[in-house]
Design an enzyme around this catalytic site. Structure first.
Site, short mmCIF file in Angstrom:
data_model
loop_
_atom_site.label_atom_id
_atom_site.label_comp_id
_atom_site.label_asym_id
_atom_site.label_seq_id
_atom_site.Cartn_x
_atom_site.Cartn_y
_atom_site.Cartn_z
N ILE A 12 0.85 -1.21 0.00
CA ILE A 12 0.00 0.00 0.00
C ILE A 12 0.88 1.25 0.00
O ILE A 12 0.57 2.24 -0.68
CB ILE A 12 -0.97 -0.01 1.21
N ASP A 58 14.67 1.19 11.00
CA ASP A 58 13.60 0.49 11.72
C ASP A 58 12.86 1.47 12.62
O ASP A 58 13.50 2.24 13.35
CB ASP A 58 14.25 -0.64 12.55
N ALA A 81 4.36 1.27 8.29
CA ALA A 81 5.28 0.20 8.70
C ALA A 81 4.69 -0.66 9.81
O ALA A 81 4.37 -0.18 10.89
CB ALA A 81 6.61 0.80 9.16
N SER A 124 -7.30 -0.75 10.33
CA SER A 124 -7.87 -1.87 9.59
C SER A 124 -9.31 -2.12 10.03
O SER A 124 -9.66 -1.85 11.20
CB SER A 124 -7.02 -3.11 9.89
N TYR A 149 -2.40 -9.47 15.71
CA TYR A 149 -2.28 -8.42 14.69
C TYR A 149 -3.43 -7.41 14.85
O TYR A 149 -3.20 -6.20 14.93
CB TYR A 149 -2.32 -9.03 13.27
N LYS A 153 -3.62 -3.19 16.20
CA LYS A 153 -4.25 -2.02 15.55
C LYS A 153 -5.18 -1.30 16.53
O LYS A 153 -5.23 -0.07 16.58
CB LYS A 153 -5.02 -2.45 14.30
N ASN A 179 -10.54 -4.45 2.35
CA ASN A 179 -9.62 -5.42 1.72
C ASN A 179 -9.02 -4.88 0.44
O ASN A 179 -9.61 -5.02 -0.64
CB ASN A 179 -10.37 -6.74 1.45
N ASN A 199 -3.42 -14.12 1.66
CA ASN A 199 -4.64 -13.42 1.25
C ASN A 199 -5.17 -13.96 -0.07
O ASN A 199 -4.45 -14.55 -0.86
CB ASN A 199 -4.38 -11.91 1.15
N ARG A 231 -16.44 -9.99 1.64
CA ARG A 231 -15.53 -8.92 2.08
C ARG A 231 -15.74 -7.69 1.19
O ARG A 231 -16.24 -7.78 0.08
CB ARG A 231 -14.06 -9.37 1.95
P1 NAD Z 1 3.55 -4.51 3.52
O1 NAD Z 1 4.13 -5.58 4.36
O2 NAD Z 1 3.58 -4.68 2.05
O3 NAD Z 1 4.23 -3.10 3.88
C1 NAD Z 1 4.71 -2.80 5.16
C2 NAD Z 1 6.09 -2.16 5.00
O4 NAD Z 1 6.58 -1.82 6.30
C3 NAD Z 1 7.10 -3.10 4.37
O5 NAD Z 1 7.80 -2.41 3.35
C4 NAD Z 1 8.04 -3.47 5.52
O6 NAD Z 1 9.35 -3.71 5.07
C5 NAD Z 1 7.93 -2.23 6.40
N1 NAD Z 1 8.18 -2.47 7.83
C6 NAD Z 1 7.63 -3.44 8.62
N2 NAD Z 1 8.11 -3.35 9.88
C7 NAD Z 1 8.96 -2.29 9.89
C8 NAD Z 1 9.76 -1.70 10.89
N3 NAD Z 1 9.82 -2.19 12.13
N4 NAD Z 1 10.51 -0.61 10.56
C9 NAD Z 1 10.50 -0.12 9.30
N5 NAD Z 1 9.77 -0.66 8.32
C10 NAD Z 1 9.01 -1.74 8.59
O7 NAD Z 1 2.06 -4.28 4.02
P2 NAD Z 1 0.87 -3.47 3.36
O8 NAD Z 1 -0.13 -4.43 2.87
O9 NAD Z 1 1.41 -2.45 2.44
O10 NAD Z 1 0.27 -2.78 4.66
C11 NAD Z 1 0.64 -1.46 5.05
C12 NAD Z 1 -0.08 -1.12 6.33
O11 NAD Z 1 -1.49 -1.21 6.14
C13 NAD Z 1 0.25 -2.01 7.52
O12 NAD Z 1 0.25 -1.22 8.69
C14 NAD Z 1 -0.94 -2.97 7.56
O13 NAD Z 1 -1.14 -3.49 8.84
C15 NAD Z 1 -2.06 -2.06 7.13
N6 NAD Z 1 -3.21 -2.77 6.55
C16 NAD Z 1 -3.01 -3.59 5.48
C17 NAD Z 1 -4.11 -4.25 4.92
C18 NAD Z 1 -3.93 -5.19 3.75
O14 NAD Z 1 -4.87 -5.95 3.48
N7 NAD Z 1 -2.80 -5.18 3.04
C19 NAD Z 1 -5.38 -4.05 5.44
C20 NAD Z 1 -5.54 -3.19 6.54
C21 NAD Z 1 -4.43 -2.55 7.09
C1 WQD Z 2 -10.52 -12.94 2.15
C2 WQD Z 2 -11.53 -14.07 2.04
C3 WQD Z 2 -10.98 -16.05 3.30
C4 WQD Z 2 -7.38 -17.05 1.05
C5 WQD Z 2 -7.15 -9.93 6.08
C6 WQD Z 2 -6.95 -9.47 7.49
C7 WQD Z 2 -7.46 -8.08 7.67
C8 WQD Z 2 -6.85 -7.16 6.61
C9 WQD Z 2 -7.03 -7.69 5.23
C10 WQD Z 2 -4.85 -6.20 7.47
C11 WQD Z 2 -11.79 -14.76 3.37
C12 WQD Z 2 -10.98 -16.33 1.82
C13 WQD Z 2 -8.54 -16.44 1.52
C14 WQD Z 2 -7.50 -18.31 0.38
C15 WQD Z 2 -9.88 -18.23 0.71
N1 WQD Z 2 -5.44 -7.04 6.76
N2 WQD Z 2 -9.76 -17.02 1.34
N3 WQD Z 2 -8.76 -18.84 0.25
O1 WQD Z 2 -9.04 -12.37 6.04
O2 WQD Z 2 -10.67 -10.74 4.98
O3 WQD Z 2 -8.54 -9.93 5.83
O4 WQD Z 2 -6.54 -9.02 5.17
O5 WQD Z 2 -5.29 -5.42 8.26
O6 WQD Z 2 -7.15 -7.67 8.95
O7 WQD Z 2 -7.62 -10.35 8.38
O8 WQD Z 2 -8.52 -11.28 3.81
O9 WQD Z 2 -7.64 -12.04 1.64
O10 WQD Z 2 -7.07 -13.37 3.73
O11 WQD Z 2 -9.39 -13.42 2.85
O12 WQD Z 2 -10.99 -18.75 0.55
O13 WQD Z 2 -6.51 -18.91 -0.02
O14 WQD Z 2 -10.97 -15.07 1.18
O15 WQD Z 2 -11.60 -17.10 3.99
O16 WQD Z 2 -13.13 -15.06 3.39
P1 WQD Z 2 -9.28 -11.18 5.23
P2 WQD Z 2 -8.05 -12.55 2.98
#
Ligand code: NAD
Ligand code: WQD
Length: 340
Positions: A12, A58, A81, A124, A149, A153, A179, A199, A231
């Site tokens: 992201i 970090d 991060a 999240s 996790y 948050k 998502n 995911n 979702r």
């Molecule tokens: P990502 O793992 O691709 O990106 C996270 C980045 O943070 C990475 O580049 C990693 O190297 C860096 N990082 C981790 N720990 C660190 C530390 N201690 N110091 C410095 N850098 C560090 O994840 P993402 O999917 O891009 O998610 C970004 C943010 O959004 C996260 O906080 C995640 O929890 C939140 N989020 C993600 C999702 C999702 O579905 N991807 C959904 C809701 C919230």
């Molecule tokens: C989506 C749907 C699975 C994989 C997670 C975190 C949430 C947020 C986003 C960070 C679900 C189904 C999945 C597979 C499947 N992250 N599935 N087969 O669980 O909604 O959310 O990511 O904050 O906090 O919990 O996302 O992509 O893992 O799953 O059937 O191989 O797909 O059961 O219904 P989720 P997901």
């Protein structure tokens, strides 16, 4: 205006950095590369024709953060991060609390030392926990997520709320992502999971490209329309643009102090079976799948009430499910091994 983006090399973060550059913000990225590669930033700079300062470090290292604020006049921090694998967080909870909670605390303390008050946090939908009803609205109480996790948050949101009371200059925005899926339309940047993807979309895309035999559908006996989980999937570029809207909102509300939370989602739920169908229709690639038992901790269905972001941030997710599928496939087929 200089923005510090922690975790800006990640999925992201990299898309958001691109959006920030397109909107003429100057960006400093701080990342420890634990789940990313510098190649994402090289590509962002190539796509935009602009440069970004990258600092490897970090967020748990206060002296490294100190140097960043000494050397750069930072107006706002966008804090991505964190560690993000829900299942893994139950196996190594201390690492998750270290990175996600202590890391955020450390960052807030260094920001306070340098008189930087603007903070946008990657929260999240998981903060609504298991007890809130759908659709999730920002006025609901924080819930009890089932994973460390998710708990991390909730803890950071609580810390922000307490801190805002103690420091009347603090200006925090908590963006609760639903998502995020898809990739930039160029196919140059996207999600690059290490190991077996947790995911849905990254796994499905690896099946499509032939790296995995079939997709496991985790349960078809949920109380939903077709029995699979629902979702609120949104395009990662819509999500990235949401951060620019949040920054503009902070700039436009110079009298604002405190913390404001916004859901970033489409407001619609889509089932796993509907995702498979949408991907097949958008790409003409058949996805072999098998229904397997439910995954522990999965909720049957959740989606956002997205009205607050629309009315207050002037943000709305505009890209269709078809675009999400086309862009996922474009990135995956162009980069079968990610950034390697
Ligand atoms: P990502 O793992 O691709 O990106 C996270 C980045 O943070 C990475 O580049 C990693 O190297 C860096 N990082 C981790 N720990 C660190 C530390 N201690 N110091 C410095 N850098 C560090 O994840 P993402 O999917 O891009 O998610 C970004 C943010 O959004 C996260 O906080 C995640 O929890 C939140 N989020 C993600 C999702 C999702 O579905 N991807 C959904 C809701 C919230
Ligand atoms: C989506 C749907 C699975 C994989 C997670 C975190 C949430 C947020 C986003 C960070 C679900 C189904 C999945 C597979 C499947 N992250 N599935 N087969 O669980 O909604 O959310 O990511 O904050 O906090 O919990 O996302 O992509 O893992 O799953 O059937 O191989 O797909 O059961 O219904 P989720 P997901």
């Amino acid at each position: 205006m200089k923005i510090l983006v922690t975790g800006g090399l990640g999925y992201i973060g990299s898309h958001t950095v691109l959006s920030l550059l397109e909107n003429n913000f100057q960006v400093v990225v701080f990342d420890n590369l634990v789940n990313s590669s510098e190649e994402s930033l090289n590509r962002v700079m190539k796509l935009t024709g602009k440069t970004v300062t990258f600092i490897e470090g970090d967020i748990r290292d206060a002296s490294a953060l100190d140097k960043v604020f000494e050397q750069h006049d930072i107006a706002c921090v966008i804090h991505f991060a964190a560690l993000k694998a829900v299942g893994e967080s139950s196996n190594i909870p201390l690492s998750y609390y270290q990175n996600n909670v202590f890391g955020a605390l450390n960052l807030l303390e260094v920001m306070a030392k340098h008189q930087v008050h603007n903070f946008i946090f990657s929260s999240s939908a998981t903060v609504y926990g298991e007890e809130n009803e759908i659709p999730y609205v920002e006025t609901m109480k924080l819930g009890t997520p089932s994973s460390p996790y998710g708990a991390s948050k909730v803890m950071v949101e609580r810390i922000m709320a307490d801190y805002a009371i103690a420091d009347p200059e603090f200006r925090g925005v908590s963006l609760r992502y639903f998502n995020p899926i898809g990739a930039h339309q160029s196919g140059e940047i996207g999600e690059d999971p290490s190991g077996i993807p947790n995911n849905l979309l990254p796994f499905l895309a690896q099946v499509a490209v032939g790296k995995r035999d079939k997709l496991n559908v985790f349960g078809d006996d949920y109380p939903t329309k077709d029995g699979s989980c629902e979702r609120d999937y949104l395009h990662v570029m819509d999500l990235a643009e949401g951060h620019v809207c949040a920054l503009n909102w902070l700039n436009d509300h110079s009298n604002f102090n405190g913390v404001e939370a916004f859901n970033l989602g489409t407001g619609n739920g889509t089932s796993v079976f509907a995702i498979i169908k949408a991907f097949e229709q958008a790409t003409a690639i058949k996805i072999p799948f098998e229904v397997t038992p439910r995954r522990a901790g999965d909720l049957p269905a959740f989606w956002a009430d997205a009205h607050k972001a629309t009315t207050q941030l002037n943000w709305q997710a505009t890209r269709s499910l078809e675009t999400m599928m086309v862009d996922t496939w474009h990135w995956q087929s162009k980069n079968p091994n990610g950034y390697l």
